[in-house]
Design an enzyme around this catalytic site. Structure first.
Site, PDB file in Angstrom:
ATOM      1  N   CYS A 279     -40.160 -33.279 -73.357  1.00 24.30           N
ATOM      2  CA  CYS A 279     -39.296 -34.469 -73.318  1.00 24.30           C
ATOM      3  C   CYS A 279     -40.127 -35.721 -73.565  1.00 24.30           C
ATOM      4  O   CYS A 279     -41.343 -35.756 -73.360  1.00 24.30           O
ATOM      5  CB  CYS A 279     -38.529 -34.556 -72.001  1.00 24.30           C
ATOM      6  SG  CYS A 279     -39.394 -35.333 -70.615  1.00 24.30           S
TER       7      CYS A 279
ATOM      8  N   CYS B   8     -43.710 -29.621 -70.861  1.00 21.89           N
ATOM      9  CA  CYS B   8     -42.394 -30.204 -71.132  1.00 21.89           C
ATOM     10  C   CYS B   8     -42.491 -31.081 -72.379  1.00 21.89           C
ATOM     11  O   CYS B   8     -43.409 -31.898 -72.513  1.00 21.89           O
ATOM     12  CB  CYS B   8     -41.926 -31.035 -69.944  1.00 21.89           C
ATOM     13  SG  CYS B   8     -40.335 -31.868 -70.232  1.00 21.89           S
TER      14      CYS B   8
ATOM     15  N   CYS C  58     -42.352 -36.963 -70.605  1.00 19.98           N
ATOM     16  CA  CYS C  58     -43.595 -36.213 -70.368  1.00 19.98           C
ATOM     17  C   CYS C  58     -44.604 -36.395 -71.495  1.00 19.98           C
ATOM     18  O   CYS C  58     -45.813 -36.241 -71.280  1.00 19.98           O
ATOM     19  CB  CYS C  58     -43.281 -34.734 -70.164  1.00 19.98           C
ATOM     20  SG  CYS C  58     -42.518 -34.386 -68.559  1.00 19.98           S
TER      21      CYS C  58
ATOM     22  N   ASP D  66     -12.698 -34.663 -66.136  1.00 21.09           N
ATOM     23  CA  ASP D  66     -12.200 -34.083 -64.902  1.00 21.09           C
ATOM     24  C   ASP D  66     -10.842 -34.744 -64.624  1.00 21.09           C
ATOM     25  O   ASP D  66     -10.654 -35.928 -64.889  1.00 21.09           O
ATOM     26  CB  ASP D  66     -13.201 -34.375 -63.774  1.00 21.09           C
ATOM     27  CG  ASP D  66     -12.779 -33.762 -62.459  1.00 21.09           C
ATOM     28  OD1 ASP D  66     -11.789 -33.028 -62.434  1.00 21.09           O
ATOM     29  OD2 ASP D  66     -13.448 -34.026 -61.445  1.00 21.09           O
TER      30      ASP D  66
ATOM     31  N   ASP E   8     -21.703 -28.583 -65.108  1.00 20.64           N
ATOM     32  CA  ASP E   8     -21.948 -30.025 -65.028  1.00 20.64           C
ATOM     33  C   ASP E   8     -22.302 -30.391 -63.597  1.00 20.64           C
ATOM     34  O   ASP E   8     -21.965 -29.657 -62.662  1.00 20.64           O
ATOM     35  CB  ASP E   8     -20.688 -30.805 -65.424  1.00 20.64           C
ATOM     36  CG  ASP E   8     -19.667 -30.808 -64.284  1.00 20.64           C
ATOM     37  OD1 ASP E   8     -19.520 -31.839 -63.612  1.00 20.64           O
ATOM     38  OD2 ASP E   8     -19.017 -29.762 -64.044  1.00 20.64           O
TER      39      ASP E   8
ATOM     40  N   HIS F 122     -35.870 -37.181 -67.709  1.00 19.85           N
ATOM     41  CA  HIS F 122     -36.606 -35.913 -67.601  1.00 19.85           C
ATOM     42  C   HIS F 122     -35.745 -34.828 -66.963  1.00 19.85           C
ATOM     43  O   HIS F 122     -35.716 -33.680 -67.441  1.00 19.85           O
ATOM     44  CB  HIS F 122     -37.886 -36.093 -66.787  1.00 19.85           C
ATOM     45  CG  HIS F 122     -38.507 -34.779 -66.397  1.00 19.85           C
ATOM     46  ND1 HIS F 122     -39.285 -34.029 -67.260  1.00 19.85           N
ATOM     47  CD2 HIS F 122     -38.417 -34.061 -65.243  1.00 19.85           C
ATOM     48  CE1 HIS F 122     -39.648 -32.916 -66.657  1.00 19.85           C
ATOM     49  NE2 HIS F 122     -39.146 -32.905 -65.431  1.00 19.85           N
TER      50      HIS F 122
END
Length: 373
Positions: free
Chosen positions: A308, A306, A311, A92, A268, A337
């Site tokens: 991930c 999930c 999880c 940015d 983002d 997560h």
């Protein structure tokens, strides 16, 4: 040829699936980009980001300029080497700080005078300075220096502001010293006014041969959801088809799907890690507060189905315990997560677009996410 390029692979309505090529690798879109403001995505290591398959992360010109500073950044060989990240980085320009530091800044045609939030010293940043800093940082995608008016700004102010943003964009193009190595994105401003959005875009198109992509700025800055969606629906499909489309500062699932529906490729936000640090986590059935008493004996994952790492290995009860005990691991697990949730949402949206079933995918997701609890 520009150093950052876009290839459209599939379209479903205005929704797009494509690939952005950069000097540090390709990015499959649509994509959610974790924010690493000061060379770190809060609480997570670069190795964890790679486990999440983060294709690109963000850094911030203003914050990196303050610390570690450009002397250290230059000596390190740029941000990629400094933080040990070999995938794409977007920076940015510092323009958002023109908005967020409103009480400690002064805007002129030449640039912006900031008061450092760290030590109170005066800093004057011109478009040329922002580009010079980003050239040292060495990001794959740089943003032009812009002014981001608040969502409730009046028409006359927004018109004046977008004209200055265009003049600043021209100065950014002229001062860019690494045109063959770093892509430069323009930022379409115009507030909640459709005619001003189109005017901003048409002005910026005059720089198209130097511009690798187009961002929509000035949304999610205090305007209503209705206004945000109206502008997305209006300007998103008008962005040049052969360039990436980037919606700045959005990280709420509903907003992200609305953006994808209107042709956005990149998004983002600090939202997922900020929420995670405060114990709020995304699930397919809506957001929950993991610190709540009702999860004290919930020996199940945050989100059923999930995949991930969190999880697969930890329960709501354990993560709640970590927050109650003020253990930092709880913040890390919740942040991990949340990032996975948003990046997976975009991966699934990509597949749906490729199959021509984005509307079905969106409807099915919302029916569950917004269901009465």
């Amino acid at each position: 040829m520009l150093p950052v390029n876009y290839k459209l692979e599939s379209r479903d309505g205005c929704a797009r699936a494509g690939v952005i090529s950069t000097p540090h690798g390709d990015i499959e879109t649509p994509v959610f980009m974790p924010v690493g403001t000061i060379a770190t995505v809060k609480t997570l290591s670069q190795e964890e980001l790679k486990n999440l398959d983060a294709q690109i992360i963000l850094g911030n010109t203003y914050h990196l300029f303050l610390r570690p500073g450009m002397e250290v950044m230059e000596a390190a060989g740029g941000l990629h080497k400094f933080m040990n990240w070999n995938r794409p980085i977007l920076t940015d320009s510092g323009g958002f700080q023109v908005f967020s530091l409103g009480h400690i800044r002064k805007i002129t045609e030449e640039g912006v005078e900031f008061t450092s939030h760290l030590d109170g010293r005066k800093i004057f940043m011109r478009p040329e300075d922002s580009i010079a800093i980003q050239n040292i940082i060495g990001s794959d995608i740089m943003m032009v220096f812009d002014e981001c008016p608040s969502g409730d700004s009046k028409y006359d102010y927004v018109k004046k502001s977008l004209n200055m943003t265009t003049r600043w964009a021209k100065r950014c193009v002229e001062s860019h010293s690494r045109k063959n190595e770093q892509g430069l994105f323009a930022i379409v401003q115009g507030g909640v006014f459709e005619d001003l959005r189109e005017e901003s875009l048409n002005q910026l198109k005059e720089l198209d041969e130097y511009i690798s992509g187009y961002a929509i700025g000035g949304l999610s800055v205090g305007e209503s959801k209705e206004d945000m969606y109206k502008i997305l629906e209006f300007i998103g499909p008008k962005l040049p088809e052969n360039k990436p489309h980037y919606l700045m500062g959005v990280g709420e699932p509903l907003d992200m799907l609305e953006a994808v529906e209107n042709g956005i490729d990149m998004m983002d936000c600090v939202h997922p890690t900020r929420l995670g640090r405060h114990g709020a986590v995304f699930t397919k059935d809506g957001r929950i507060i993991i610190k709540n008493k009702r999860f004290e004996k919930a020996f199940e994952p945050i989100d059923h189905g999930c995949e991930c790492w969190v999880c697969q290995n930890y329960t709501k009860a354990y993560i709640r315990h970590l927050f109650k005990a003020q253990e930092s691991l709880g913040q890390r697990l919740a942040s991990y997560h949340n990032l996975h949730f948003l990046m997976q949402l975009m991966r699934e949206a990509r597949v749906a677009i490729q199959k021509g079933k984005f509307q079905e995918f969106k409807k099915e997701f919302l029916s569950r996410y917004l269901a009465e609890k």
